[in-house]
Design a protein around this motif. Sequence first.
Motif: not given
Length: 490
Positions: A364-393
């Motif tokens: 199912x669609x998946x939304x993940x907030x407060x991901x940090x750049x060092x997490x694997x999900x922020x760096x690697x291609x997931x190839x699925x209905x998954x969104x990682x949200x990172x925050x900047x100023x």
Amino acid sequence: MEVQTLKYPAIQNYVAGQATATAGAATLDVFSPLDGALLSTVPVSDAGALDAAVAAAQAAFPAWSAVPIKERVQIFYRYKTLLERDVRALSDLVREENGKTYDEARAEVEKAIELTEFACSLPQLIGGEVLEVSKGVECRSERKPLGVVASIAPFNFPNMVPHWTIPNALVLGNCMVLKPSEQVPLSAVKIAELLKEAGLPDGVLNIVNGDREIVEAICDHPGIKAVSFVGSTKIAKVVYIRATGNLKRCVALGGAKNHLLVLPDANPDMTAANVAASMSGCAGQRCMAGSTMVGVGAIDHIVRKLVEEARKIVPGQNLGAVISRAAKARIEQHIDEAEAAGAKILLDGRHAVVPGHEDGYYVGPTVIDYVTPDMRIAREEVFGPVLAILRTTTLDEALALENASPYGNAAAVFTQSGSHARYVMDHASAGMIGINIGVPVPREPFSFGGWNESKFGACDITGKSSIEFWTQLKKTTTKWNPESRVNWMS
């Protein structure tokens, strides 16, 4: 244990215009991601099968390349009408073997029609040049085909991606060996059948099925002059190095980690709808998927809207399946790891089950907030209905995250500020940029291709850029008048 019967005949290779059995070859089962049903089997061909396909292409090349392009293209005009005639059946087949929704599958076939339409325009685009360079001396340039070429296609677009290469390469006078993904071989069979119906001579297009051994054999075969590849970056690198190491031309498209930059002034409704569609379309199994959203400043109101939009995406209704049980497990592992690392799951698509299709492969669609750049999900291609949200100023911080990625397929920005949009256009390290568009795929004649580790090779795979890849330039200098004054040019 119940023995499943094949819904479709066992797949065979296609050589010299005929389905060809591969003696002694092992076979792989082909399952539908929608419900796990056994669709067919596909042969694991060896290098000998490739030799036969290349020989057929080599035999067809002299006559095919001698046909004037204005005549070659007539076959593709007829082929386009056949695609339009059979659009429903072709879309159903894509849906069945790949797991897309019907609307997504139909959009894929309609894009294949557009690609064929572009190929029909090539006679108007490849006209050579003629210039009198000195008195009585003429220079002429012409585009000539390479010979036998190969196209290695992925599972995620079984009808469209072969059309990235087949129409242009063949209209330009080449003969081809197509290697489709062993997970989705059925659409390739229909493409070959329709081209034959349109009048394509035997041997101009050949299909060899298989796995890694055939890919390696294509890269090594001395009779193949150019190779196109679409797949993961890891394999794209290997194919590019091996093919070019054997002195072939190669364009190899790899993976992506596309960043969607969202500014506080972005239109909330449009942004939420676009981001949700970008991350979930084709179940996220496309190299143009927006898998990472980078929020700049106060964007909580947009995140709330985004989650509302994502909740409207329902597996089995407007969200298709992923390609395999292994893919489903891998995607859910990415989500597990992000949660364990401290990210917040706003919408959880793990363990999705579609009633009546319990054996299908759904996330199912998946939304993940407060991901940090060092997490694997922020760096690697997931190839699925998954969104990682990172925050900047700041926008510069967001661009720094985008540009730190080794990939460079696409980037997008959502804003109502023209100056901010222009800044992203100028500074994002990606080959395709979207302004308030989550999937910035160019339409023909604009070409498709990324930067960095999303593409290896000098040319793009579609559009005008592909002309240079599929042809070579011949220059002729002519003098007929011996009475003209002789100088250093004559």
